[in-house]
Enzyme design. Structure first.
Site, PDB file in Angstrom:
ATOM      1  N   ARG A 134     -32.888  13.801  43.889  1.00  0.00           N
ATOM      2  CA  ARG A 134     -32.911  14.939  42.959  1.00  0.00           C
ATOM      3  C   ARG A 134     -31.478  15.195  42.515  1.00  0.00           C
ATOM      4  O   ARG A 134     -30.540  14.567  42.992  1.00  0.00           O
ATOM      5  CB  ARG A 134     -33.606  16.191  43.547  1.00  0.00           C
ATOM      6  N   GLY A 135     -31.353  16.171  41.588  1.00  0.00           N
ATOM      7  CA  GLY A 135     -30.040  16.401  40.980  1.00  0.00           C
ATOM      8  C   GLY A 135     -29.997  15.621  39.678  1.00  0.00           C
ATOM      9  O   GLY A 135     -30.254  14.414  39.653  1.00  0.00           O
ATOM     10  N   ARG A 177     -39.245  14.649  35.803  1.00  0.00           N
ATOM     11  CA  ARG A 177     -38.656  15.996  35.956  1.00  0.00           C
ATOM     12  C   ARG A 177     -38.273  16.424  34.539  1.00  0.00           C
ATOM     13  O   ARG A 177     -37.322  15.891  33.971  1.00  0.00           O
ATOM     14  CB  ARG A 177     -37.401  15.979  36.839  1.00  0.00           C
ATOM     15  N   ASP A 331     -28.649  21.409  34.622  1.00  0.00           N
ATOM     16  CA  ASP A 331     -29.653  20.378  34.350  1.00  0.00           C
ATOM     17  C   ASP A 331     -29.780  20.103  32.860  1.00  0.00           C
ATOM     18  O   ASP A 331     -30.190  19.026  32.447  1.00  0.00           O
ATOM     19  CB  ASP A 331     -31.001  20.771  34.936  1.00  0.00           C
ATOM     20  N   ASN A 341     -30.247  25.657  34.960  1.00  0.00           N
ATOM     21  CA  ASN A 341     -29.839  25.124  36.268  1.00  0.00           C
ATOM     22  C   ASN A 341     -30.811  25.676  37.306  1.00  0.00           C
ATOM     23  O   ASN A 341     -31.720  26.443  36.981  1.00  0.00           O
ATOM     24  CB  ASN A 341     -28.387  25.515  36.585  1.00  0.00           C
TER      25      ASN A 341
END
Ligand code: MRU
Length: 463
Positions: A134-135, A177, A331, A341
């Site tokens: 993730r990230g 995502r 993000d 974010n």
């Protein structure tokens, strides 16, 4: 065709109930912190990650110098950071061996370091959906490599079948995502190289090689951009006249979320490397606990002093004058500076505004979405109810309780003191400063060697 992932995509992801143990830490580890090795490790890591160590060994001293010493590049440069030497405990979130992307399963941290092996874009998409990785920057890079893995498996496939599979894979990855723009950005870049070769070309080798080269370039550029960003960020951190600089951060923006280095946490580690007196408040980041599980783990390994706080304690600490600066990642940044974010960032920005505390967003320009005019245009991912209903395997609310689980929120640009990017520290009005920075990045890329450009011939003349 890619095989079905060797995992159950519908399996409920409920974290292991084992009590977390934070490894490492201690003053001696502080001596071996990874930022000290930034330039050397950064490129070593990039090379390992993309399986390109040999290519880097062949790099001419001149080209390597241009990259390791950003002072030789033409456009605005971040302040220099000097480094390398000993080993460190820092972890990249993935590494590669032929045909396999080994991804650290972040659901298991900090209790265990286990890898999930992805052999195709479909398996990488699964890993991204389930937050094994993730990230925003990390998933962008993993997705690009996933596309390259699938392209390599399709070398001998007929063009129409290859096209259908690649398009399906790109679609699955981009949708895995929805908020992080880096994901779609990376997939689009790799697909553009495919189309450049010819989407119905018979030459599966050429397609696979072009897509692999683009994935390698994305990893390389991301690594370099994050280093520049950290150096720019360090330059604006104001040290209090007394005591440590108290930084509040949210979620996880270190190497695990970014690839090799970090965004907000990259700035923190640049400050630590510069031997600034520093203390980090780590918000636990309900419900997925990226702060509690991952940021504490990374900061302990890097030897950065830190304290974990419940998310809801941030206002109290600010009111008491115990927070000097807030730094978070992003993000997706809309053209007007509104920034999506991890959920909770907006609340921190409002609180920071109330208390006159600078609120910085640290993000590479690959997180900017020029097609989103403002925050309203950014899709916000909503995740499973069980992530809220359960805490490390333990149900914490009555069964069937209705749940909303937005994974991100949007901080309006007017609450953001500055956006720290690979092209410098940007201030309002953001529509102009972001657009100019995007142009500067393009100019820098036009003159700076890319990873592709580093595939120089060795003595035998083999590129
Ligand atoms: O849901 P996550 O863990 O992928 O969310 C990550 C964040 O919100 C980060 O702050 C962001 O991606 C920027 S840098 C990793």
């Amino acid at each position: 065709m890619d095989p079905t992932p060797a995992v159950d995509p519908d399996a409920e992801v409920v974290a292991d109930p084992v009590e977390p143990v934070i490894p490492g830490g201690g003053a001696d580890l502080a001596r071996r912190r990874f930022f000290r090795q930034f330039a050397g490790e950064l490129f070593q890591s990039a090379a390992t990650v993309v399986g390109a160590a040999q290519a880097l060994q062949r790099v001419s001293a001149e080209a390597a110098g241009a990259i390791l010493d950003p002072g030789t590049l033409a456009v605005e440069e971040p302040p220099a950071i000097v480094l390398p030497s000993a080993p460190t405990g820092f972890r990249t979130p993935f590494r590669e061996s032929p045909g396999v992307l080994h991804i650290i399963d972040q659901r298991r941290l900090p209790d265990a370091i286990e890898e999930y092996d992805a052999h195709s874009a479909a398996e990488v998409a699964y890993a991204i959906r389930e937050m094994i990785i993730r990230g925003a920057p990390a998933i962008g890079q993993a997705a690009a490599i996933g596309m390259a893995l699938t392209a390599a498996r399709l070398r001998t496939t007929r063009p129409y079948a290859r096209r259908a599979t690649l398009r399906g894979a790109a679609q699955a990855l981009s949708a895995a995502r929805p908020t992080a723009i880096n994901l779609r950005w990376a997939v689009d870049r790799v697909m553009a190289r495919y189309v450049e070769v010819g989407d119905l070309s018979e030459d599966g080798d050429a397609i696979a090689e072009a897509m692999r080269a683009e994935a390698d370039t994305i990893v390389f550029e991301t690594t370099e951009d994050h280093g520049r960003l950290a150096a720019f960020g360090l330059a604006i951190l104001e040290q209090p006249s007394e005591g440590p600089l108290r930084v509040l951060t949210h979620c996880n923006t270190g190497p695990l979320g970014c690839g090799q280095f970090g965004t907000a946490l990259g700035v923190v580690q640049a400050a630590h490397h510069a031997e600034r007196d520093l203390h980090v408040w780590v918000g636990e980041t309900r419900p997925y606990l990226q702060g509690a599980r991952l940021t504490t783990w990374e900061l302990a390994q890097a030897g950065v002093p830190h304290t974990l706080i419940p998310d809801v304690a941030a206002g109290h600490l600010m009111a008491r004058g115990e927070v000097d600066v807030v730094i978070v990642g992003a993000d997706r940044i809309a053209a007007n500076g509104d920034t999506a974010n991890k959920v909770g960032s907006y609340s921190l920005a409002v609180l920071a505004d109330r208390h006159g505390i600078p609120f910085y967003v640290a993000a590479p320009l690959s997180s900017v979405d020029p097609e989103a005019p403002g925050g309203d245009a950014i899709p916000i991912e909503e995740r499973k109810a069980n992530e809220v209903l359960y805490l490390r395997g333990q149900r914490i609310a009555p069964p069937d309780t209705a749940v909303r689980n937005p994974a991100f929120d949007v901080t309006p640009g007017d609450l953001i003191t500055a956006i720290i990017t690979d092209e410098g520290v940007l201030r309002a009005p953001y529509p102009a400063s972001l657009a100019a920075a995007v142009e500067r990045r393009a100019a820098r890329r036009a003159v700076a060697p890319t990873f592709d450009a580093l595939h120089v011939p060795d003595a035998s003349g083999v590129a």
